[in-house]
Design an enzyme around this catalytic site. Sequence first.
Site, PDB file in Angstrom:
ATOM      1  N   HIS A 227       1.860  -8.001  -0.912  1.00 39.58           N
ATOM      2  CA  HIS A 227       1.023  -9.214  -0.973  1.00 39.58           C
ATOM      3  C   HIS A 227       1.854 -10.491  -0.842  1.00 39.58           C
ATOM      4  O   HIS A 227       1.312 -11.584  -1.009  1.00 39.58           O
ATOM      5  CB  HIS A 227       0.236  -9.276  -2.285  1.00 39.58           C
TER       6      HIS A 227
HETATM    7 ZN   LIG Z   1      -1.977  -1.957  -5.060  1.00 37.68          ZN
END
Ligand SMILES: [Zn+2]
Length: 305
Positions: free
Chosen positions: A121
């Site tokens: 992320h």
């Molecule tokens: Zn994850």
Amino acid sequence: MNLPIIYHPDYVTPLPDNHRFPMPKFKLLHDLLIADGVIQPEQVKPPEKPPREWLELVHTPEYVRAYCEGTLDAKAQRRIGLPWSPALVTRTCTAVGGTILAAKLALSVGMACNTAGGTHHAFPDYGSGFCIFNDFAIASRLLLHLGWVKKILIVDLDVHQGDGTAFIFQDDPRVFTFSMHCEANFPGRKQRSDLDVPLPTDLDDDGYLQILAQHLPDLFDRVQPDLVLYDAGVDTHVSDRLGKLAMSDYGLYRRERMVLSSCAAAGYPVACVIGGGYNKDMPALVYRHSLLHRAASEVFGQYKL
Ligand SMILES: [Zn+2]
């Protein structure tokens, strides 16, 4: 040659009590692999911290500096979700070094596994969802930069979409990003991977493995990678605190066997990271992560890599 397992004591750093990030799992995973005889101590390779220039192959110098020096603003800190400390900087960089080392060793012996990693992320100029620097992206850019590989396939089976990785390589044909994830999970706003396979909530082992088996062979044929980077997140498990799928331990083990045997059978080197996994029951969570290393040891032996 035995399967290289990458681990460093710096993978664990203290967090406030009751923080929902399961920091102790990295050391416990290493200890379990040794205690169960899955690996021998001599297989364990400690990584080094990467120089800043390597981080900057993906991340902006401003972000790298601000994070490393602890000067990110409060909003950027909150988005990461881990309280800053000098020890966490060391941990973050060492874990990225671990994925880089796993990728390099996979190229020389066919397979290698980190006992951390999967920070998918993280974007070029900000971190998010417990991810600070994007380890797969940095390892990919470095190996391409060194000329060791021309084509990389990222297989991201964490329950969350690999949004940072998808964004970083959206215009880079040298890295093919594949993400199979639960549609209803974080991030709310998905990026576009080269191939996304969104899954419905509560999908069980058979449903999951059937869909994966439909995609993997075509993917390998299509990309013909010099290296596969595999994120084996176990937050696809039914009892995961964050994931919304319904896999069992045995389903995860079958998944790891499927991915790793496919790579080994086709002769594609594969470097693995453990990805996400969130559960208050630490022994159960650590065992679940160890399924990757158990499967990898078996496949490595079976194909005599
Ligand atoms: Zn994850």
